[in-house]
Design a protein around this motif. Structure first.
Motif, PDB file in Angstrom:
ATOM      1  N   SER A 243       0.821  -1.199   0.000  1.00 12.83           N
ATOM      2  CA  SER A 243       0.000   0.000   0.000  1.00 12.83           C
ATOM      3  C   SER A 243       0.864   1.262   0.000  1.00 12.83           C
ATOM      4  O   SER A 243       0.636   2.187  -0.778  1.00 12.83           O
ATOM      5  CB  SER A 243      -0.910  -0.053   1.225  1.00 12.83           C
ATOM      6  N   VAL A 244       1.892   1.257   0.844  1.00 10.43           N
ATOM      7  CA  VAL A 244       2.762   2.425   0.936  1.00 10.43           C
ATOM      8  C   VAL A 244       3.531   2.621  -0.373  1.00 10.43           C
ATOM      9  O   VAL A 244       3.577   3.717  -0.933  1.00 10.43           O
ATOM     10  CB  VAL A 244       3.755   2.291   2.117  1.00 10.43           C
ATOM     11  N   VAL A 245       4.086   1.512  -0.887  1.00 11.09           N
ATOM     12  CA  VAL A 245       4.862   1.593  -2.127  1.00 11.09           C
ATOM     13  C   VAL A 245       3.985   2.128  -3.259  1.00 11.09           C
ATOM     14  O   VAL A 245       4.386   3.003  -4.022  1.00 11.09           O
ATOM     15  CB  VAL A 245       5.457   0.222  -2.488  1.00 11.09           C
ATOM     16  N   SER A 246       2.767   1.595  -3.338  1.00  9.84           N
ATOM     17  CA  SER A 246       1.882   2.020  -4.416  1.00  9.84           C
ATOM     18  C   SER A 246       1.576   3.507  -4.321  1.00  9.84           C
ATOM     19  O   SER A 246       1.584   4.223  -5.314  1.00  9.84           O
ATOM     20  CB  SER A 246       0.586   1.224  -4.384  1.00  9.84           C
ATOM     21  N   HIS A 247       1.300   3.957  -3.095  1.00 11.45           N
ATOM     22  CA  HIS A 247       1.023   5.383  -2.932  1.00 11.45           C
ATOM     23  C   HIS A 247       2.237   6.227  -3.266  1.00 11.45           C
ATOM     24  O   HIS A 247       2.135   7.264  -3.895  1.00 11.45           O
ATOM     25  CB  HIS A 247       0.563   5.661  -1.500  1.00 11.45           C
ATOM     26  N   GLU A 248       3.391   5.732  -2.842  1.00 10.23           N
ATOM     27  CA  GLU A 248       4.614   6.484  -3.094  1.00 10.23           C
ATOM     28  C   GLU A 248       4.962   6.514  -4.578  1.00 10.23           C
ATOM     29  O   GLU A 248       5.557   7.458  -5.066  1.00 10.23           O
ATOM     30  CB  GLU A 248       5.787   5.886  -2.295  1.00 10.23           C
TER      31      GLU A 248
END
Lengths: 575, 126
Positions: A243-248
């Motif tokens: 989730s974090v990677v995708s948002h980043e």
């Protein structure tokens, strides 16, 4: 007199039974007759059972009628004939463990021997191969030890489950936690059958346990309890990471996509043809990355159970139309024709955007795998069970048999060569499955004989009346709708022309039905004038088609009726 | 409504660069840039743009807070606000509209279509 006969018969039957028992039993039996009560050398061999032959490896016929010393030399040194004669004389049984004996006829072994007196100066010698029994016992003990070691080494806790759900730890003998016992007792209402495993998860003070309830033979139930908290935690960490990677990723992607878009659009000056070509390549792939990130976030949300559905009654045919409209552009580019066949009046309760995502995904897959000039068909029907079924068929290469099983898993591509090149993310079907599942429906690949792939999903039908859209949302998209309404007469014209031109082939008819249906669904929003005008044209075209062709009369009538309803709806609603 | 002046608020410098080229060259509008909420409020009051294109997630003052502050200042209360945000969910769109925004444009956006989208959103009856 008769009672005496019965008695004799009875005796006969008993003898038969005894004979059978003696013959079948697993213990070896030798029979002797002590001819001279004073002389133990006069023990004569008069019979044996099958087990005796099996245990000694020697046929009884070799021994029959001989004296004991002739048959078994060396036995006298061990004092056995003497002991046997004593048994006959005294009537008291004699027993010896570990009589090690062997000869050129008899297999050497440690025998357990029991001698019993029989009527008429006879003797029965019962014997077993103690070595074999010992071995069997040793084997059993070793196997138990192995299993014990195995059980002890297992990270799982094993409970023997009582009838009331009470738990006893197999390893430590302690009583299991009461709360878990209660949960298991509840599961025992419908206990697993032989060979069945019932699995459920159970949370207790932050610990997640996976409980497997198995039938362990004859009224015995075992509960195998595994602590999966760590696994759950790491799954959560993985999901958070994604989730974090995708948002980043989204932020730099916005810049890349934006910069490429501006260059490709010539905003900062015209580029040489080759450079422009490269920009298109870069921009196309940036778009693909965006899709991948979106898909990953979607799936992440769904798997975390965070997908909230906004349910409303949806017109199934209209849904199919919207999906077809969504992929029209890419289909045109690929030279693929889209066809939509729908039974009017079917409704499902669902989240419009999400279901549209499923249909669009199936359709764009179909288009991607279709050769030019091929037809992709979406069909909406009612299944036998009263569910609404959406079917998307293509004329592409189909799905290789070995790929069918993991088709709906993450990052699965239908064909190893094509899909990535064709711009798929490998997540579409996994997302579709999650969405359909969340709607209480099922999705799958339909086995077909011919070429091409056929995907289908079914949703529970709803009898709910199709409601008008939320006025707030209406306002929000008002201009879009206005533009659409304004285009309706033109659409009607185009449709009429195409129906006349193509002499209403099936695809055009399906399109006509689609338009008519859309009109019906949207009459309230667009107002009377636009709708009736468009509807009139469509109706005219359909009548033409009907007169001149062998078309599906029922479908046509449905379309005409739908248009009429649309017109009457429009005249009764606001303008 | 006619757009002449646009204020783009985003904490990412690259997105401001893209946005500036896009809004000024594709849209043909005078384009102002702000990197955070405070700057945005100052510029909005001084320059009175027709529309503020506002990033939702920013360090310090976030988009919705900036919107609320614009509304409470009589000088800027009338300025149209459109959010620029990560994937727009339907309920989020409703939420932004309830806050007083005219709409939302999802990121990543197509810069060739952004001005058109903006016009489309503002063209709707206010």
């Amino acid at each position: 007199m008769s009672s005496r006969i019965e008695c004799l018969l009875d005796e006969h039957a008993t003898r038969e039974l005894c004979h059978d028992v003696v013959h079948e039993m697993e213990v070896g039996l030798y029979l002797y007759h002590l001819e001279d009560p004073e002389d133990d050398r006069s023990l004569r061999f008069i019979g044996a059972n099958a087990a005796a032959e099996r245990i000694t490896g020697a046929s009884a016929s070799l021994f029959l009628g001989n004296l004991i010393d002739e048959n078994f030399p060396g036995l006298r040194e061990m004092g056995l004939p003497q002991a046997y004669a004593d048994v006959v004389r005294t009537g008291r049984a004699w027993r010896a463990e570990q009589v090690v004996y062997g000869s050129d006829r008899v297999l050497t072994a440690a025998y357990t021997v029991k001698a019993v007196a029989l009527p008429g100066q006879c003797l029965g010698v019962l014997f077993e191969d103690a070595t074999a029994r010992q071995r069997a016992q040793d084997d059993l003990r070793a196997s138990e030890a192995r299993q014990r070691a195995l059980v002890d080494a297992l990270p799982d806790t094993l409970y023997r489950v009582g009838k009331d759900g009470s738990l006893r730890d197999v390893k430590q003998g302690a009583v299991g936690p009461a709360a878990l016992a209660q949960r298991i007792a509840a599961a025992l209402v419908d206990p697993p059958g032989v060979g069945d495993v019932r699995v459920f998860e159970w949370e207790d003070r932050g610990e997640v346990l996976e409980v497997r309830l198995v039938h362990a033979g004859e009224g015995d139930m075992l509960a195998i309890v595994r602590d999966i908290s760590e696994r759950k935690r790491s799954e959560r960490r993985k999901d958070e990471f994604i989730s974090v990677v995708s948002h980043e990723l989204r932020t730099p992607l916005t810049s890349i996509r934006g910069a490429l878009g501006l260059m490709e659009g010539g905003v900062v000056g015209a580029a040489p043809a080759a450079m422009h070509e490269l920009m298109v390549v870069a921009r196309t792939n940036a778009d693909r990355l965006v899709r991948l990130v979106n898909d990953m976030l979607d799936l992440d949300k769904m798997e975390a159970g965070g997908m909230e559905l906004e349910l409303s009654a949806l017109d199934a045919a209209e849904l199919a139309d919207a999906a077809v409209a969504g992929v029209r552009g890419s289909a045109d580019l690929a030279g693929v024709r889209l066809r939509r066949v729908a039974r009017p009046g079917l409704a499902v309760l669902g989240d419009r955007d999400r279901l549209l995502q499923v249909l669009t995904n199936l359709l764009s897959n179909a288009v991607r795998f279709s050769p030019p000039q091929a037809i992709v068909t979406v069909t909406v029907t009612e299944s036998s069970a009263g569910w609404v079924r959406f079917v998307v068929e293509d004329e592409g290469p189909g799905v290789p048999r070995e790929r069918v099983d993991d088709l709906f898993r993450k990052f699965t591509q239908i064909s190893s060569d094509g899909a990535r090149r064709r711009g798929g993310t490998g997540l579409g079907l996994a997302i579709s499955k999650a969405i359909v599942g969340q709607h209480g429906g099922v999705i799958g690949l339909v086995p077909t004989n011919g070429p091409g792939a056929t995907f289908a999903f079914e949703l529970p039908a709803t009898a709910a009346r199709l409601e008008a859209d939320d006025p707030a949302v209406d306002d929000l998209f008002g201009d879009l709708r206005a533009a659409y309404a304004a285009s309706l007469p033109a659409q009607g014209d185009a449709l009429a022309a195409s129906v006349r031109r193509s002499r209403a082939d099936a695809a055009a008819l399906a399109d006509a039905l689609a338009i008519a249906h859309r009109l019906k669904g949207t009459a309230g929003t667009y107002g009377q004038h636009a709708v009736s005008e468009a509807a009139a044209r469509v109706e005219l075209a359909l009548k033409d088609a009907r007169a001149s062709l062998d078309a599906d009369v029922a479908a046509l009538e449905g379309a005409v009726a739908a248009v009429r309803r649309a017109v009457s709806l429009a005249s009764s609603s606001r303008v | 409504m006619t757009i002449r002046k646009v204020l783009l608020v985003d904490d990412e410098e690259d997105i401001r660069t893209i946005g500036h080229i896009c809004l000024s060259r594709v849209g043909g509008w005078e384009t102002l840039l702000a990197a955070n909420g405070e700057e945005a409020l100052r510029l909005a009051e001084a320059e009175l743009p027709d529309v503020v294109l506002l990033d939702v997630m920013m360090p310090g003052m976030d988009g919705p807070t900036v919107l609320a502050r614009l509304r409470t200042n009589p000088a800027t209360a009338h300025i149209a606000v459109v959010f620029l945000t990560a994937k727009v969910q339907r309920w989020e769109l409703g939420h932004y509209v309830a806050l007083g925004a005219r709409g939302a444009i999802p990121k990543p956006f197509d810069p060739m279509r952004l001005p058109h989208e903006l016009r489309r959103i503002l063209g709707r009856t206010a």
